[in-house]
Design a protein around this motif. Structure first.
Motif, PDB file in Angstrom:
ATOM      1  N   PRO A 159       0.813  -1.232   0.000  1.00  8.90           N
ATOM      2  CA  PRO A 159       0.000   0.000   0.000  1.00  8.90           C
ATOM      3  C   PRO A 159       0.840   1.273   0.000  1.00  8.90           C
ATOM      4  O   PRO A 159       0.364   2.327  -0.439  1.00  8.90           O
ATOM      5  CB  PRO A 159      -0.850  -0.119   1.272  1.00  8.90           C
ATOM      6  N   HIS A 160       2.108   1.197   0.442  1.00  9.14           N
ATOM      7  CA  HIS A 160       2.977   2.368   0.382  1.00  9.14           C
ATOM      8  C   HIS A 160       3.374   2.736  -1.057  1.00  9.14           C
ATOM      9  O   HIS A 160       3.973   3.793  -1.274  1.00  9.14           O
ATOM     10  CB  HIS A 160       4.232   2.156   1.231  1.00  9.14           C
ATOM     11  N   LEU A 161       3.022   1.890  -2.020  1.00  4.35           N
ATOM     12  CA  LEU A 161       3.272   2.236  -3.419  1.00  4.35           C
ATOM     13  C   LEU A 161       2.325   3.330  -3.907  1.00  4.35           C
ATOM     14  O   LEU A 161       2.556   3.937  -4.957  1.00  4.35           O
ATOM     15  CB  LEU A 161       3.097   0.997  -4.313  1.00  4.35           C
ATOM     16  N   PHE A 162       1.241   3.573  -3.140  1.00  2.00           N
ATOM     17  CA  PHE A 162       0.181   4.460  -3.599  1.00  2.00           C
ATOM     18  C   PHE A 162       0.097   5.716  -2.736  1.00  2.00           C
ATOM     19  O   PHE A 162       0.590   5.754  -1.613  1.00  2.00           O
ATOM     20  CB  PHE A 162      -1.160   3.712  -3.585  1.00  2.00           C
ATOM     21  N   THR A 163      -0.551   6.725  -3.284  1.00  5.58           N
ATOM     22  CA  THR A 163      -0.698   7.993  -2.561  1.00  5.58           C
ATOM     23  C   THR A 163      -2.146   8.352  -2.272  1.00  5.58           C
ATOM     24  O   THR A 163      -2.410   9.080  -1.324  1.00  5.58           O
ATOM     25  CB  THR A 163      -0.065   9.151  -3.360  1.00  5.58           C
ATOM     26  N   SER A 164      -3.097   7.856  -3.071  1.00  7.72           N
ATOM     27  CA  SER A 164      -4.493   8.210  -2.822  1.00  7.72           C
ATOM     28  C   SER A 164      -5.072   7.319  -1.729  1.00  7.72           C
ATOM     29  O   SER A 164      -4.715   6.141  -1.607  1.00  7.72           O
ATOM     30  CB  SER A 164      -5.331   8.078  -4.092  1.00  7.72           C
ATOM     31  N   LYS A 165      -5.980   7.887  -0.947  1.00  4.93           N
ATOM     32  CA  LYS A 165      -6.574   7.146   0.171  1.00  4.93           C
ATOM     33  C   LYS A 165      -7.244   5.858  -0.296  1.00  4.93           C
ATOM     34  O   LYS A 165      -7.060   4.796   0.315  1.00  4.93           O
ATOM     35  CB  LYS A 165      -7.588   8.035   0.900  1.00  4.93           C
ATOM     36  N   LYS A 166      -8.036   5.935  -1.361  1.00  6.24           N
ATOM     37  CA  LYS A 166      -8.767   4.755  -1.833  1.00  6.24           C
ATOM     38  C   LYS A 166      -7.820   3.652  -2.289  1.00  6.24           C
ATOM     39  O   LYS A 166      -8.037   2.477  -1.999  1.00  6.24           O
ATOM     40  CB  LYS A 166      -9.716   5.146  -2.974  1.00  6.24           C
ATOM     41  N   ASP A 167      -6.766   4.020  -3.007  1.00  6.67           N
ATOM     42  CA  ASP A 167      -5.790   3.015  -3.430  1.00  6.67           C
ATOM     43  C   ASP A 167      -5.109   2.376  -2.225  1.00  6.67           C
ATOM     44  O   ASP A 167      -4.912   1.152  -2.169  1.00  6.67           O
ATOM     45  CB  ASP A 167      -4.729   3.640  -4.340  1.00  6.67           C
ATOM     46  N   ILE A 168      -4.733   3.193  -1.250  1.00  5.07           N
ATOM     47  CA  ILE A 168      -4.033   2.685  -0.063  1.00  5.07           C
ATOM     48  C   ILE A 168      -4.915   1.708   0.705  1.00  5.07           C
ATOM     49  O   ILE A 168      -4.475   0.615   1.078  1.00  5.07           O
ATOM     50  CB  ILE A 168      -3.594   3.856   0.844  1.00  5.07           C
ATOM     51  N   GLU A 169      -6.175   2.078   0.930  1.00  7.28           N
ATOM     52  CA  GLU A 169      -7.003   1.219   1.774  1.00  7.28           C
ATOM     53  C   GLU A 169      -7.415  -0.061   1.039  1.00  7.28           C
ATOM     54  O   GLU A 169      -7.454  -1.137   1.661  1.00  7.28           O
ATOM     55  CB  GLU A 169      -8.223   1.983   2.307  1.00  7.28           C
ATOM     56  N   ILE A 170      -7.688   0.019  -0.253  1.00  6.92           N
ATOM     57  CA  ILE A 170      -8.056  -1.200  -0.983  1.00  6.92           C
ATOM     58  C   ILE A 170      -6.852  -2.120  -1.138  1.00  6.92           C
ATOM     59  O   ILE A 170      -6.943  -3.330  -0.912  1.00  6.92           O
ATOM     60  CB  ILE A 170      -8.687  -0.838  -2.338  1.00  6.92           C
ATOM     61  N   ALA A 171      -5.708  -1.552  -1.524  1.00  4.77           N
ATOM     62  CA  ALA A 171      -4.491  -2.372  -1.594  1.00  4.77           C
ATOM     63  C   ALA A 171      -4.174  -2.958  -0.226  1.00  4.77           C
ATOM     64  O   ALA A 171      -3.846  -4.148  -0.105  1.00  4.77           O
ATOM     65  CB  ALA A 171      -3.318  -1.524  -2.094  1.00  4.77           C
ATOM     66  N   GLY A 172      -4.278  -2.140   0.813  1.00  9.42           N
ATOM     67  CA  GLY A 172      -3.983  -2.609   2.165  1.00  9.42           C
ATOM     68  C   GLY A 172      -4.882  -3.743   2.590  1.00  9.42           C
ATOM     69  O   GLY A 172      -4.421  -4.726   3.191  1.00  9.42           O
ATOM     70  N   PHE A 173      -6.167  -3.643   2.278  1.00 10.40           N
ATOM     71  CA  PHE A 173      -7.099  -4.697   2.675  1.00 10.40           C
ATOM     72  C   PHE A 173      -6.778  -6.012   1.971  1.00 10.40           C
ATOM     73  O   PHE A 173      -6.757  -7.080   2.594  1.00 10.40           O
ATOM     74  CB  PHE A 173      -8.541  -4.273   2.375  1.00 10.40           C
TER      75      PHE A 173
END
Length: 255
Positions: free
Chosen positions: A31-45
């Motif tokens: 998730p640290h590859l991304f900067t937008s909140k939606k990308d971070i939380e979906i990748a993180g999940f």
């Protein structure tokens, strides 16, 4: 060690391990590859969901997932067509197979459309009783509102059935915890850090027992509750910061 000495020791270990150098060796790197909140939380999940087993395999398969979603997870979740899911045929991480993966993608889309995203879904569940483990159980009901195979339910834990819910607790730490070191994201503000539970695993459980913070022998929901009670006495505002200490000491034999 008495409690004051133990707090001093663990606080020092948090300072040692809760550092940016932690990121390249942990699944949180994805998730640290991304900067937008939606990308971070979906990748993180999705990454948290497959975070069990060999860490190299977890990271490799997480990168495969991001590649299959064109390195734009939020856009893919919202805008994919049914035929786009064919690309996940053959994806597998341990017992998490391609059908499980497709169900997760469809469910995440449903959560975006019906609840305006993961944070709101979790916050809605949390506010029912202001208890995070109850919220995780309620979130599981929300997650499987869509049509799904029964087998896929095992990939979302239920603390009310005495699961430690390690992976979801880890995901929530990533999203909620305000971290001055920049490891955890702290991009959610509807759930307080003080409510977070430790992502209990073999390493953290073993070290907690050696330090006489945990009596229960199984790494289950009751053990999480017992350890939470202890950690909140050490730091009521940020109890899960000690995940870095217990995990680091366990993995690197630093006791």
């Amino acid at each position: 060690m008495n409690r004051a000495q133990l707090k001093e020791y663990l606080d020092a270990k948090v300072e040692q391990y809760n550092v940016p150098d932690f990121i390249p060796h942990d699944p949180i790197q994805i998730p640290h590859l991304f900067t937008s909140k939606k990308d971070i939380e979906i990748a993180g999940f999705l990454v948290a969901t497959i975070s069990w087993g060999n860490r190299k395999s977890i990271i490799n398969n997480s990168n495969k997932l991001m590649e299959l979603m064109d390195h734009a997870p939020a856009d893919f979740i919202i805008n994919h067509e049914p035929d786009d899911l064919d690309r996940f045929d053959g994806f597998v991480h341990r017992t998490f197979n391609s059908e499980d993966c497709k169900t997760f993608i469809r469910s995440l889309r449903n959560i975006e459309l019906e609840y305006d995203g993961l944070e709101n879904a979790f916050a809605k569940a949390y506010l029912e009783k202001n208890h995070l483990q109850h919220a995780i159980s309620r979130f599981k009901e929300i997650f499987f509102e869509i049509e799904h195979l029964p087998r896929t339910q095992k990939h979302v834990s239920d603390p009310l059935k005495n699961s430690s819910a390690k992976r979801i607790n880890m995901f929530l730490r990533w999203m909620v915890r305000q971290d001055n070191a920049g490891v955890d994201f702290g991009i959610w503000d509807q759930i307080p850090m003080s409510a977070l539970s430790l992502p209990l695993d073999v390493h953290t459980g073993n070290i907690a027992r050696k330090l006489k913070m945990l009596k229960r022998k199984q790494n289950d929901g009751k053990a999480v509750a017992e350890l939470d009670t202890y950690l909140r006495k050490l730091d009521p505002n940020d109890p899960v910061k000690y995940d870095f200490a217990l995990f680091g000491v366990g993995v690197f034999n630093d006791l």
